[in-house]
Design a protein around this motif. Structure first.
Motif, short mmCIF file in Angstrom:
data_model
loop_
_atom_site.label_atom_id
_atom_site.label_comp_id
_atom_site.label_asym_id
_atom_site.label_seq_id
_atom_site.Cartn_x
_atom_site.Cartn_y
_atom_site.Cartn_z
N GLY A 44 -37.56 2.10 -45.19
CA GLY A 44 -36.84 1.53 -46.64
C GLY A 44 -38.55 0.47 -47.13
O GLY A 44 -39.27 0.24 -47.92
N THR A 45 -39.52 1.70 -46.48
CA THR A 45 -41.20 1.42 -46.86
C THR A 45 -41.41 2.27 -45.96
O THR A 45 -41.27 3.25 -45.24
N ASP A 46 -42.98 2.67 -46.36
CA ASP A 46 -44.02 3.22 -45.82
C ASP A 46 -44.21 3.27 -44.00
O ASP A 46 -44.04 2.06 -43.68
N PRO A 47 -43.73 4.38 -43.62
CA PRO A 47 -43.90 4.39 -42.34
C PRO A 47 -45.04 4.00 -41.23
O PRO A 47 -45.31 3.35 -40.59
N ALA A 48 -46.10 4.27 -42.07
CA ALA A 48 -47.52 3.27 -41.65
C ALA A 48 -47.90 2.73 -41.89
O ALA A 48 -47.80 1.54 -40.80
N GLU A 49 -47.04 2.22 -42.74
CA GLU A 49 -47.44 -0.25 -42.36
C GLU A 49 -46.69 -0.91 -41.27
O GLU A 49 -46.60 -1.69 -40.66
N VAL A 50 -44.66 0.18 -41.45
CA VAL A 50 -44.50 -0.50 -40.04
C VAL A 50 -45.27 0.52 -39.15
O VAL A 50 -44.86 -1.29 -37.85
N ALA A 51 -45.99 1.04 -38.89
CA ALA A 51 -46.75 1.03 -37.33
C ALA A 51 -47.87 0.81 -37.37
O ALA A 51 -47.57 -0.09 -35.57
N ASP A 52 -48.43 0.18 -37.78
CA ASP A 52 -49.05 -0.93 -37.74
C ASP A 52 -48.43 -2.04 -37.99
O ASP A 52 -48.76 -3.12 -36.63
N ALA A 53 -47.56 -2.62 -37.97
CA ALA A 53 -47.58 -3.47 -37.45
C ALA A 53 -45.84 -3.78 -36.32
O ALA A 53 -46.71 -5.11 -35.62
N LEU A 54 -45.67 -2.85 -36.00
CA LEU A 54 -45.10 -2.39 -34.43
C LEU A 54 -46.48 -2.69 -33.22
O LEU A 54 -46.10 -3.44 -32.68
N ARG A 55 -47.40 -2.21 -33.50
CA ARG A 55 -48.35 -2.54 -32.70
C ARG A 55 -48.91 -3.74 -32.65
O ARG A 55 -49.53 -4.48 -31.70
N ALA A 56 -49.31 -4.62 -34.28
CA ALA A 56 -49.43 -5.81 -33.81
C ALA A 56 -48.61 -6.44 -33.13
O ALA A 56 -49.43 -7.59 -32.81
N ALA A 57 -47.62 -6.36 -33.69
CA ALA A 57 -46.99 -7.11 -32.32
C ALA A 57 -46.92 -7.32 -31.63
O ALA A 57 -46.17 -7.86 -31.31
N ARG A 58 -45.97 -5.50 -31.12
CA ARG A 58 -46.68 -5.20 -29.49
C ARG A 58 -47.88 -6.48 -29.05
O ARG A 58 -48.27 -6.78 -27.69
N ALA A 59 -49.26 -6.57 -29.73
CA ALA A 59 -50.44 -6.56 -29.39
C ALA A 59 -50.81 -8.51 -29.20
O ALA A 59 -50.82 -8.60 -28.10
N ALA A 60 -49.19 -8.90 -30.28
CA ALA A 60 -49.70 -10.33 -30.34
C ALA A 60 -48.19 -10.51 -29.29
O ALA A 60 -48.11 -11.98 -29.09
N SER A 61 -47.83 -10.14 -28.48
CA SER A 61 -46.35 -10.11 -27.44
C SER A 61 -47.12 -10.92 -25.46
O SER A 61 -48.27 -10.70 -25.79
N PRO A 62 -46.22 -11.63 -25.33
CA PRO A 62 -46.64 -11.74 -23.67
C PRO A 62 -46.72 -10.98 -23.70
O PRO A 62 -46.19 -10.00 -22.78
N GLY A 63 -48.41 -10.69 -22.44
CA GLY A 63 -48.86 -9.55 -22.04
C GLY A 63 -48.55 -8.32 -22.25
O GLY A 63 -48.78 -7.29 -21.93
N GLY A 64 -49.05 -8.69 -24.65
CA GLY A 64 -49.67 -7.73 -24.81
C GLY A 64 -50.07 -6.32 -24.54
O GLY A 64 -50.97 -6.74 -24.16
N THR A 65 -50.19 -5.14 -25.36
CA THR A 65 -50.57 -3.94 -24.16
C THR A 65 -51.70 -3.20 -26.13
O THR A 65 -51.88 -2.11 -25.74
N GLY A 66 -51.70 -4.18 -26.33
CA GLY A 66 -51.81 -3.15 -27.70
C GLY A 66 -52.27 -2.14 -28.38
O GLY A 66 -51.62 -1.36 -28.86
#
Length: 136
Positions: free
Chosen positions: A114-136
């Motif tokens: 429902g939106t640009d996949p590039a924006e979602v990829a950036d958001a997923l990478r940011a969420a993974r980096a911000a998670s406990p023990g994130g691997t950016g």
């Protein structure tokens, strides 16, 4: 996903079924094929109406579809790679989000997200980096 798309799939099912019946001309195969195509389109349209959210993310990982209506949670440590692929030609034009766990590969188009996949990829990478023990 555009809200009209599931309705369009359901309407296409009616048209395909009607054409199969109208063009049968004594041939039993045409209505059967039209009915089969209509059933597939109805299932696809109902899936879009009943499970419109194709991807969800939280601090622990990402949830992806697993089958028509079920979901599978992928913890961040199992997500090996988040990529954006740009393809053209053969009906695959446009960017596609790819989530790779090593054991499974999950692909999402603009219509799925429902939106640009590039924006979602950036958001997923940011969420993974911000998670406990994130691997950016």
């Amino acid at each position: 996903m555009p809200p009209a798309l599931p309705v369009l799939k359901l309407a296409a099912a009616v048209v395909v079924l009607a054409l199969g019946m109208l063009l049968a001309a004594g041939d039993p195969l045409r209505p059967v094929l039209g009915g089969l195509a209509a059933v597939i389109l109805v299932g696809w349209g109902l899936r879009d109406l009943l499970a419109p959210v194709r991807l969800a993310v939280d601090a622990t990982g990402v949830t992806v579809p697993a089958g028509m209506l079920s979901r599978r949670h992928l913890p961040w440590p199992t997500v090996e790679n988040i990529q954006l692929h740009r393809r053209s030609g053969r009906g695959l034009a446009g960017p596609t989000l790819e989530i790779d766990t090593g054991d499974s590969l999950h692909l999402f188009s603009r219509l799925d997200l429902g939106t640009d996949p590039a924006e979602v990829a950036d958001a997923l990478r940011a969420a993974r980096a911000a998670s406990p023990g994130g691997t950016g």
